[in-house]
Write a protein that holds these residues in place. Structure first.
Motif, PDB file in Angstrom:
ATOM      1  N   CYS A 120      46.353  38.623  16.711  1.00  0.00           N
ATOM      2  CA  CYS A 120      46.005  37.940  17.937  1.00  0.00           C
ATOM      3  C   CYS A 120      46.359  36.492  17.295  1.00  0.00           C
ATOM      4  O   CYS A 120      46.106  35.973  16.483  1.00  0.00           O
ATOM      5  CB  CYS A 120      44.882  37.869  18.465  1.00  0.00           C
ATOM      6  SG  CYS A 120      44.491  36.796  19.732  1.00  0.00           S
ATOM      7  N   GLY A 156      48.494  42.501  24.455  1.00  0.00           N
ATOM      8  CA  GLY A 156      49.648  42.406  23.885  1.00  0.00           C
ATOM      9  C   GLY A 156      49.650  43.212  22.454  1.00  0.00           C
ATOM     10  O   GLY A 156      50.495  42.758  21.525  1.00  0.00           O
ATOM     11  N   ARG A 157      49.276  44.371  22.485  1.00  0.00           N
ATOM     12  CA  ARG A 157      49.257  45.166  21.457  1.00  0.00           C
ATOM     13  C   ARG A 157      49.000  44.363  20.339  1.00  0.00           C
ATOM     14  O   ARG A 157      49.594  44.628  19.180  1.00  0.00           O
ATOM     15  CB  ARG A 157      50.529  45.864  21.698  1.00  0.00           C
ATOM     16  CG  ARG A 157      50.652  46.751  22.728  1.00  0.00           C
ATOM     17  CD  ARG A 157      51.399  48.065  22.401  1.00  0.00           C
ATOM     18  NE  ARG A 157      51.658  48.963  23.759  1.00  0.00           N
ATOM     19  CZ  ARG A 157      51.009  49.427  24.387  1.00  0.00           C
ATOM     20  NH1 ARG A 157      49.713  49.563  24.012  1.00  0.00           N
ATOM     21  NH2 ARG A 157      51.332  50.178  25.366  1.00  0.00           N
ATOM     22  N   ASN A 158      48.025  43.699  20.105  1.00  0.00           N
ATOM     23  CA  ASN A 158      47.755  42.638  19.054  1.00  0.00           C
ATOM     24  C   ASN A 158      46.583  43.417  17.847  1.00  0.00           C
ATOM     25  O   ASN A 158      46.366  42.933  17.002  1.00  0.00           O
ATOM     26  CB  ASN A 158      46.991  41.318  19.354  1.00  0.00           C
ATOM     27  CG  ASN A 158      47.965  40.439  19.999  1.00  0.00           C
ATOM     28  OD1 ASN A 158      49.158  40.561  19.364  1.00  0.00           O
ATOM     29  ND2 ASN A 158      47.704  39.769  20.814  1.00  0.00           N
ATOM     30  N   TRP A 185      41.529  38.526  27.643  1.00  0.00           N
ATOM     31  CA  TRP A 185      42.321  38.436  26.119  1.00  0.00           C
ATOM     32  C   TRP A 185      41.320  38.813  25.107  1.00  0.00           C
ATOM     33  O   TRP A 185      39.973  38.866  25.105  1.00  0.00           O
ATOM     34  CB  TRP A 185      42.891  37.013  26.201  1.00  0.00           C
ATOM     35  CG  TRP A 185      44.010  37.046  25.156  1.00  0.00           C
ATOM     36  CD1 TRP A 185      43.911  36.670  23.764  1.00  0.00           C
ATOM     37  CD2 TRP A 185      45.416  37.684  25.257  1.00  0.00           C
ATOM     38  NE1 TRP A 185      45.176  36.835  23.181  1.00  0.00           N
ATOM     39  CE2 TRP A 185      45.948  37.361  24.058  1.00  0.00           C
ATOM     40  CE3 TRP A 185      46.106  38.543  26.153  1.00  0.00           C
ATOM     41  CZ2 TRP A 185      47.355  37.764  23.511  1.00  0.00           C
ATOM     42  CZ3 TRP A 185      47.177  38.780  25.988  1.00  0.00           C
ATOM     43  CH2 TRP A 185      48.094  38.535  24.821  1.00  0.00           C
TER      44      TRP A 185
END
Length: 171
Positions: free
Chosen positions: A36, A68-70, A125
């Motif tokens: 991230c 966000g596939r972080n 998030w």
């Protein structure tokens, strides 16, 4: 009043932590992700933890891959990455979901008792932070952009609450 002490979490090392063991401690709960753009906050969180850990302060971090596939890493690789890149010594849990039908029950509780951006209950998030007092009651929620060092005054006020077993003396 309902508290976080009724929940248990699985730590990244496979152990189960009953949150009633956190009774008497001020706790910061945060969903994290290694890839991230806010990952630099991990170093700031570690610094915060080292400053206050002797005063009954704990951080409980939950890797999450929903935004966000972080957080692509898993298990031992995840643990090694956090230790080697950020030197984390606070507790890191197994990867969890924080929203949706598979959300961890602790996050359902945290969301149901606070609102975030635009008064929405959902976590939007990585690096959303929740401060919990020494009795396990949710104190406040902070947005991902909130830098960990800006939380020092509220952490100190919680540590210095008369019901907290350990007091922080300001220099």
């Amino acid at each position: 009043m309902e508290t976080i002490h009724r929940y248990s979490v699985k730590l990244i090392n496979g152990e189960t932590l009953a949150l009633k063991q956190m009774q008497g401690k001020t706790l910061l709960i945060v969903n994290i992700a290694s890839k991230c753009s806010f990952a630099a906050q991990l170093s700031a969180l570690e610094k915060l933890y080292r400053q206050y850990r002797n005063y009954g302060f704990e951080i409980l971090a939950f890797p999450c891959n929903q935004f966000g596939r972080n957080e692509p890493l898993e298990g031992a690789m995840l643990n090694e990455f956090y230790k080697s890149h950020f030197g984390l010594s606070f507790m890191v849990c197994d990867k969890v979901q924080v929203n949706g039908p598979d959300a961890h029950p602790l996050f359902n509780y945290l969301k149901s008792n606070t609102r975030g951006i635009a008064q929405n209950r959902a976590i939007k998030w990585n690096f959303t932070k929740f401060l919990v007092n020494s009795q396990g009651e949710l104190v406040s929620r902070y947005a991902p952009r909130t830098k960990p060092d800006t939380l020092k005054p509220v952490i100190e006020s919680q540590i210095n609450d008369e019901s907290s077993p350990i007091q922080f003396a300001k220099l």
